[in-house]
Design an enzyme around this catalytic site. Structure first.
Site, PDB file in Angstrom:
ATOM      1  N   TYR A 195      35.303  47.055  52.011  1.00  0.00           N
ATOM      2  CA  TYR A 195      36.301  46.046  51.651  1.00  0.00           C
ATOM      3  C   TYR A 195      35.840  44.626  52.001  1.00  0.00           C
ATOM      4  O   TYR A 195      35.898  43.731  51.151  1.00  0.00           O
ATOM      5  CB  TYR A 195      37.634  46.380  52.318  1.00  0.00           C
ATOM      6  N   GLU A 238      32.994  38.774  45.978  1.00  0.00           N
ATOM      7  CA  GLU A 238      33.920  37.979  45.176  1.00  0.00           C
ATOM      8  C   GLU A 238      33.784  36.497  45.516  1.00  0.00           C
ATOM      9  O   GLU A 238      33.838  35.630  44.621  1.00  0.00           O
ATOM     10  CB  GLU A 238      35.347  38.445  45.426  1.00  0.00           C
TER      11      GLU A 238
END
Length: 361
Positions: free
Chosen positions: A285, A292
């Protein structure tokens, strides 16, 4: 043949008598209740006097039911007798003097007050179980809800599995060249999966799942900004290697998360899958959020150059406000969202494995 008496240990509850006969490898068991309320035991086995025939008789203090349950193991014979009336006995036998072969079973021994507490706890547990079952039965749409959730998780699992397998095969066949056309090879399926993921925000609002609304909103909205705004609207970004890493990290998490939810809908659990569901997110994660962030940073000069999504301003103020400023604010919010979701997932993992430890006797 010499007949011997084995060692017998006893304990009681308000409605039951427990006997433990110290006789290993017992054979030819003959356990019966005679008409005078006397338990008769006969068997051959290995006791205190070696391999022999053993027997004993116990005349109970008060009447008992004729059904006698027994279980023979390699070490002992366990016998359970139900009392005719649920009450506490002062002693086991009618005769006041305790037989020499009989002794209390301290492994199961409780005094009357402790036994009453245990009985009360059992009654409360039974009432709670009935209450829970009645509440579950009150929902006539439970099967429909579970069916919907199962199908949703199945579709998402198939979609992300296709993306993961496609990217993995292309990586082995094409090597680093596969980095540059990941978007064109997998974007259609990723678009579909991420549009479907909007339901994960809706489901908590409808009470279909117990997960929180905010963590789902942060994840779904964050991914869709990256997919539709950063990648989807800028052709210059679609051929960059960062697309590969973002898509691969997303799918690596989801191919374990969705099967876990599918099994949950069926009331099933696979320990390895459960561990992967509650552990893989720890490295993946944060890595996904970093990927991103890299994508957002790489898109900033492209938005400045193309003026895409710029906000018109009066000429005195410079003509327009570049969308890149909004993305810079979004970068800060992205890591704030990472902190919120990381704490949420950590609490889920802690609660899951803490409850599992409590179930281990």
């Amino acid at each position: 043949m010499q007949l011997l008496t084995p060692h017998v240990y006893w304990a009681q509850r308000h409605g039951e008598i427990f006997l433990r006969v110290e006789l290993s490898d017992a054979q030819n068991l003959d356990i019966s209740l005679l008409e005078n309320n006397t338990l008769q035991f006969r068997a051959r086995g290995h006791g205190a006097k070696g391999e022999n025939e053993y027997e004993f008789n116990l005349e109970f203090l008060e009447p008992v039911r004729p059904e006698i349950l027994h279980r023979s193991t390699e070490r002992q014979v366990d016998i359970k007798v139900r009392k005719q009336e649920e009450r506490w006995w002062d002693r086991l036998t009618l005769q006041e003097k305790r037989p020499l072969f009989l002794a209390p079973d301290f492994d199961r021994w409780l005094d009357e007050s402790d036994a009453e507490m245990e009985l009360q706890a059992q009654k409360e547990e039974k009432i709670n179980k009935i209450s829970v079952e009645s509440r579950v039965r009150e929902d006539p749409y439970l099967g429909l809800k579970k069916g919907y959730l199962f199908m949703y998780n199945l579709v998402q699992f198939l979609g992300f599995s296709w993306i993961f397998v496609n990217m993995t095969v292309r990586l082995f066949v094409l090597g680093q060249d596969s980095f540059y056309d990941t978007f064109h090879a997998t974007a259609d399926v990723m678009y579909f999966c991420q549009m479907m993921a909007v339901l994960e925000v809706v489901n908590p609002l409808l009470g279909l799942v117990k997960t929180g609304f905010l963590p789902a909103l942060i994840q779904v909205a964050g991914r869709n900004v990256i997919l539709f705004v950063v990648f989807g609207s800028l052709e210059e970004m679609q051929s960059k290697p960062v697309v590969f890493f973002v898509f691969y990290l997303w799918s690596s998490i989801e191919i374990f998360r969705y099967p876990f939810y599918m099994l949950s809908c069926l009331g099933m659990e696979w320990k390895l899958l459960t561990w992967l569901r509650y552990s893989l997110w720890i490295p993946l994660y944060p890595a996904g959020v970093v990927a991103e962030a890299v994508a957002v940073i790489q898109s900033l000069p492209v938005f400045d150059e193309t003026r895409l999504f710029s906000v018109p301003l009066p000429a005195v103020l410079g003509g327009s406000l570049s969308f890149s400023y909004s993305l810079q604010v979004y970068l800060v919010l992205m890591f704030l969202g990472l902190f919120i979701n990381f704490c949420h997932l950590y609490k889920q993992r802690k609660r899951k494995y803490r409850s599992r430890k409590r179930k281990v006797p």
